[in-house]
Scaffold this active site. Structure first.
Site, PDB file in Angstrom:
ATOM      1  N   ARG A  82       0.848  -1.290  -0.093  1.00  0.00           N
ATOM      2  CA  ARG A  82      -0.015   0.085  -0.063  1.00  0.00           C
ATOM      3  C   ARG A  82       0.944   1.473   0.033  1.00  0.00           C
ATOM      4  NH1 ARG A  82      -0.897   2.507   4.922  1.00  0.00           N
ATOM      5  NH2 ARG A  82      -0.948   0.645   6.226  1.00  0.00           N
ATOM      6  N   HIS A 122      -3.285   4.287   5.217  1.00  0.00           N
ATOM      7  CA  HIS A 122      -4.233   3.029   5.407  1.00  0.00           C
ATOM      8  C   HIS A 122      -5.592   3.579   5.218  1.00  0.00           C
ATOM      9  CE1 HIS A 122      -6.870   0.024   7.216  1.00  0.00           C
ATOM     10  NE2 HIS A 122      -7.298   1.014   8.072  1.00  0.00           N
ATOM     11  N   TYR A 131       5.181   5.000  11.093  1.00  0.00           N
ATOM     12  CA  TYR A 131       5.318   3.660  11.378  1.00  0.00           C
ATOM     13  C   TYR A 131       6.178   2.943  10.242  1.00  0.00           C
ATOM     14  CZ  TYR A 131       0.945   2.979   8.779  1.00  0.00           C
ATOM     15  OH  TYR A 131       0.179   3.138   8.045  1.00  0.00           O
TER      16      TYR A 131
HETATM   17  C1  LIG Z   1     -13.159  -6.499  13.768  1.00  0.00           C
HETATM   18  C2  LIG Z   1     -12.219  -5.238  13.703  1.00  0.00           C
HETATM   19  N1  LIG Z   1     -11.112  -4.916  14.367  1.00  0.00           N
HETATM   20  C3  LIG Z   1     -10.521  -3.906  14.201  1.00  0.00           C
HETATM   21  C4  LIG Z   1     -10.823  -2.859  13.101  1.00  0.00           C
HETATM   22  C5  LIG Z   1     -10.152  -1.834  12.951  1.00  0.00           C
HETATM   23  N2  LIG Z   1      -9.364  -1.851  11.672  1.00  0.00           N
HETATM   24  C6  LIG Z   1      -9.770  -1.277  10.491  1.00  0.00           C
HETATM   25  S1  LIG Z   1      -8.903  -1.766   9.253  1.00  0.00           S
HETATM   26  C7  LIG Z   1      -7.819  -2.686  10.225  1.00  0.00           C
HETATM   27  C8  LIG Z   1      -6.693  -3.176   9.470  1.00  0.00           C
HETATM   28  C9  LIG Z   1      -6.885  -3.988   8.623  1.00  0.00           C
HETATM   29  O1  LIG Z   1      -5.595  -4.710   7.794  1.00  0.00           O
HETATM   30  P1  LIG Z   1      -5.899  -5.614   6.657  1.00  0.00           P
HETATM   31  O2  LIG Z   1      -6.703  -6.707   6.995  1.00  0.00           O
HETATM   32  O3  LIG Z   1      -4.353  -6.072   6.384  1.00  0.00           O
HETATM   33  O4  LIG Z   1      -6.353  -4.885   5.521  1.00  0.00           O
HETATM   34  P2  LIG Z   1      -5.765  -3.541   4.870  1.00  0.00           P
HETATM   35  O5  LIG Z   1      -6.376  -2.395   5.644  1.00  0.00           O
HETATM   36  O6  LIG Z   1      -4.294  -3.476   5.064  1.00  0.00           O
HETATM   37  O7  LIG Z   1      -6.203  -3.374   3.588  1.00  0.00           O
HETATM   38  C10 LIG Z   1      -8.278  -2.588  11.603  1.00  0.00           C
HETATM   39  C11 LIG Z   1      -7.562  -3.245  12.681  1.00  0.00           C
HETATM   40  C12 LIG Z   1     -12.112  -3.211  12.356  1.00  0.00           C
HETATM   41  N3  LIG Z   1     -12.374  -2.359  11.293  1.00  0.00           N
HETATM   42  N4  LIG Z   1     -12.949  -4.503  12.700  1.00  0.00           N
END
Ligand SMILES: Cc1ncc(C[n+]2csc(CCOP(=O)(O)OP(=O)(O)O)c2C)c(N)n1
Length: 361
Positions: A258, A262, A271
């Protein structure tokens, strides 16, 4: 032997067709014709520009928030392009690429991020589910859809998009287990973009690859270069064919990066280092395909200007259309969370209406 055997994740070799310099891996054959690749390139350019526009709309206060795809265009375009009418798509929240490839109008996507839930309604003939914010939850929905298709004998597959972070959720493991036990026609498409917000991939799991997690659930997994459109396409196409012929699920780990934050609420400088981003920029999926086409005499500056000009025009029109639609009443938040409003929601709606009245007077 198929790709899944050749690139069994325990062998430790990632599947790649197109190298970062835009040349083919020795012996590799593109799964698409030259003309098809030009069309795919055009789509990637469109998606990149639409994504940039979304970012600027948020910065101008015309969107609430936004999760950019920047850097992940190839894996989404490649994988979504193998799907056919009737297939089921379960996105997370970073899927502008898969969304547009499936034929959802850009206007809908813009509406969603402007806060209008009507943007989540896909055209009737497209089985594209709404954005899923609870990380990993959509894996279970996809498995349900795949199970339904299998029980009904429908020739359809489900694909679910999620990130490396989602693989730490219980939902992901339940979905993988269920899919393996019932041999369901589902493709688990993990975009390993190296981070779950600020948490790096190496702290996410002790597994050497994410793809190898499939082995524990009794089905095939493959790690592909997610910045290589051709590899993502070939792997997804094989997974779809396998699913349709009764071969069950596949986990595809697309290794990508990415480039942006985020979401627009994130500051990645906290980070990760600039040098790391620069290193990955050398693997840029759009530039890689451009180099490939240029090497074959199929790309030049004129074509680029044409593609960009046409894309900007379409994007402008979509923004205009989305912004002329009246926003939904805020009361909808209370009315449509459940099919019947709960007593607490009723109370909150009454309070809110009183607040609005007071503001007006
Ligand atoms: C169950 C849950 N826990 C925490 C969050 C907060 N949160 C939103 S996105 C994210 C990280 C997701 O990372 P990844 O699955 O690697 O997807 P990316 O954002 O990198 O595409 C988190 C922890 C959430 N939305 N849902």
């Amino acid at each position: 032997m198929g790709l899944m055997e050749d690139y069994n994740p325990l062998k430790g070799k990632m599947f790649q067709i197109l190298k970062p310099d835009g040349t083919l891996e020795p012996g590799a054959k593109p799964p698409l014709s030259d003309q098809e690749i030009v069309v795919f390139y055009q789509k990637m350019v469109f998606i990149r520009l639409a994504d940039q526009r979304c970012l600027s709309l948020q910065r101008q206060g015309r969107f609430g928030t936004y999760a950019p795809i920047w850097g992940q265009e190839a894996c989404q375009v490649g994988s979504a392009s193998v799907l056919k009418k009737g297939d089921w798509v379960f996105p997370a929240f970073r899927e502008i690429g898969a969304t547009l490839i499936m034929g959802i109008p850009l206007k809908n996507l813009l509406l969603y991020w402007m806060g209008d839930e009507m943007g989540s309604r896909a055209p009737e003939e497209i089985n594209f589910m709404p954005v899923s914010i609870p990380v990993g939850s959509q894996t279970l929905h996809a498995v349900g859809a795949a199970w339904g298709a299998k029980l009904k004998g429908d020739k359809e597959v489900a694909i679910v998009y999620f990130g490396d972070g989602a693989t730490s959720e219980g939902d992901f493991h339940e979905a993988m287990n269920f899919a393996g036990v019932f041999q369901l026609p589902v493709i688990f498409f993990c975009q390993n973009n190296q981070y779950a917000i600020s948490l790096p991939r190496k702290k996410q799991t002790a597994s050497k690859t994410i793809a190898q997690k499939a082995i524990a659930y009794g089905f095939g997994g493959i790690q592909v270069d997610g910045n290589d459109l051709l590899a993502a396409y070939a792997a997804a196409r094989e997974a779809r064919e396998k699913a349709l012929s009764g071969g069950g699920p596949t986990l595809i780990e697309a290794v990508t990066y990415r480039f942006g934050p985020h979401t627009t609420a994130d500051d990645p400088t906290k980070y990760r280092k600039e040098e790391e981003i620069e290193e990955w920029k050398g693997l840029d999926p759009v530039i890689r395909l451009q180099k490939y086409l240029a090497g074959k005499g199929l790309w030049d500056e004129g074509l680029e200007r044409k593609f960009r000009g046409e894309a900007e025009e379409k994007i402008n029109r979509a923004v205009q259309e989305a912004e002329t639609i009246s926003p939904p009443p805020v009361e909808d938040i209370f009315r449509y969370t459940y099919s019947q409003m709960t007593p607490v929601l009723k109370e909150q709606l009454t309070d809110y209406q009183a607040f609005l009245k007071e503001k007006e007077s």
